[in-house]
Motif scaffolding. Structure first.
Motif, short mmCIF file in Angstrom:
data_model
loop_
_atom_site.label_atom_id
_atom_site.label_comp_id
_atom_site.label_asym_id
_atom_site.label_seq_id
_atom_site.Cartn_x
_atom_site.Cartn_y
_atom_site.Cartn_z
N SER A 218 6.22 -7.30 3.57
CA SER A 218 5.43 -6.67 4.80
C SER A 218 4.52 -5.59 4.25
N VAL A 219 3.89 -5.29 4.94
CA VAL A 219 3.08 -4.05 4.57
C VAL A 219 3.81 -2.76 3.94
N LYS A 220 5.15 -2.66 4.85
CA LYS A 220 5.88 -1.50 4.62
C LYS A 220 6.49 -1.93 3.12
N ASP A 221 6.75 -3.04 2.76
CA ASP A 221 7.38 -3.40 1.63
C ASP A 221 6.58 -3.25 0.66
N LEU A 222 5.08 -3.31 0.82
CA LEU A 222 4.12 -2.98 -0.25
C LEU A 222 4.22 -1.35 -0.50
N ALA A 223 4.26 -0.57 0.36
CA ALA A 223 4.31 0.74 0.13
C ALA A 223 5.58 1.24 -0.32
N VAL A 224 6.62 0.59 0.01
CA VAL A 224 8.04 0.78 -0.52
C VAL A 224 8.06 0.30 -2.18
N LYS B 169 16.51 -2.23 0.55
CA LYS B 169 16.03 -3.16 1.63
C LYS B 169 15.17 -4.13 0.92
N SER B 170 14.00 -3.47 0.24
CA SER B 170 12.92 -4.27 -0.03
C SER B 170 13.15 -5.15 -1.43
#
Length: 326
Positions: A183-189, A300-301
């Motif tokens: 996800s986009v959040k995974d990208l940030a993380v 999580k990521s």
């Protein structure tokens, strides 16, 4: 005391695993080698610790190796294969020429083979080593479900199309991660992994000397920071090393997000996190809260990333030597 610490760690791991619901995913499971090679994870942990104790900077390199493996053909250990006279392998692709730490994987594999010949895959060892190395420099500890098998194909040219480039824009980064089920959040993380490690001046000289081909500087960089970068990197400098997270390059923490928020991220891909509402909000959250949720999010990521395109069951093989197919 050591036993109590180990028990506490196991309890934490169990809680995290249950929270993530990943005990069985895509053919992977926790404790996969419990019957066939019960000492495997302990052997990998000790081998990794021996190397990280002597060279802590290897932790960032090993995390990067795992990332680069998973993004090309999935987490199948293909990044570990040597080139042959008929094929140029991933490790010799341009984005991977600076990858290091293969000796840690080889040492862990040798030790595991001595205990359980032909049982534990190189791709599982790489996933474990990356996790163990980061935890050994005070980073998070995430559950690693096992059961990956090793791929037999490794092609250098695929690194150019599958790995996110340091000069990628936010649209390209989001598309790249989405293609891997992230996800986009995974990208940030996962970008937060840049809190450790180093790069070369060659990755940023265009940003600071000739961004649009007119001898200009990337306007997304803090102008007050440019002179410092130029003092470190002269044009065509291919050898000087730079910290990804200045002042905290050997410590796994959330300082990276403060650096990005100040517009001092080293790569263009770091700066691009400020050009999307989701990634920008995440950068601000971690920078302003001193990484309140960063470790949990990273756990999580990393679990999600470790499942990309895995080979399980009878697919692939269990390599005897990580650099060559059987």
């Amino acid at each position: 005391m050591a036993i109590q610490k180990h028990i506490k760690l196991l309890v934490q791991l169990l809680i995290v695993a249950l929270a993530f619901g990943i005990a069985n995913g895509q053919g992977l499971k926790l404790g996969f080698y419990q019957k066939t090679c019960p000492r495997a994870e302990g052997i990998v942990w000790r081998t990794t610790a021996n190397h990280i104790y002597r060279a802590p900077s290897l932790a960032a390199a090993l995390l990067r190796m795992h990332f680069h493996d998973c993004f090309v053909r999935g987490c199948d250990g293909s990044v570990l294969l040597n080139s042959t006279k008929n094929n140029v392998a991933e490790k010799d692709g341009i984005p991977n020429l600076s990858i290091r730490g293969f000796q840690v994987i080889d040492a862990a594999k040798t030790a595991v083979e001595a205990a359980c010949p032909g049982v534990v895959s190189c791709s599982d060892i790489l996933a474990l080593v990356a996790r163990d190395a980061i935890h050994q420099i005070k980073g998070p500890y995430w559950p690693v479900p096992l059961g990956r098998r090793d791929g037999r194909v490794s092609i250098a040219s695929e690194t150019l199309t599958q790995l996110p480039a340091p000069f990628a824009n936010i649209t390209q980064l989001k598309a790249n991660f989405a293609s891997k089920g992230l996800s986009v959040k995974d990208l940030a993380v996962l970008s937060g992994g840049h809190t450790v490690g180093i790069s070369h001046c060659s990755t940023i000289t265009t940003r600071i000397y000739n961004f649009t081909g007119k001898g200009d500087t990337d306007p997304s960089i803090d102008p007050n920071y440019v002179p410092k970068l130029k003092s470190r990197c002269v044009p065509n400098d291919k050898t000087t090393l730079l910290s990804m997270d200045p002042g905290s390059t050997k410590s796994f923490d959330s300082d990276y997000y403060s650096v990005v928020l100040k517009r001092r991220g080293l790569f263009q891909s770091d700066a691009e996190l400020l050009n999307d509402k989701i990634t920008r909000a995440y950068v601000k959250l971690q920078a302003q809260s001193h990484g309140r949720t960063f470790f949990q999010d990273f756990q999580k990521s990393m679990v999600k990333m470790g499942k990309i395109g895995v080979l399980t069951g009878k697919a692939g093989e269990i390599r005897r030597h990580c650099a060559v197919i059987n």
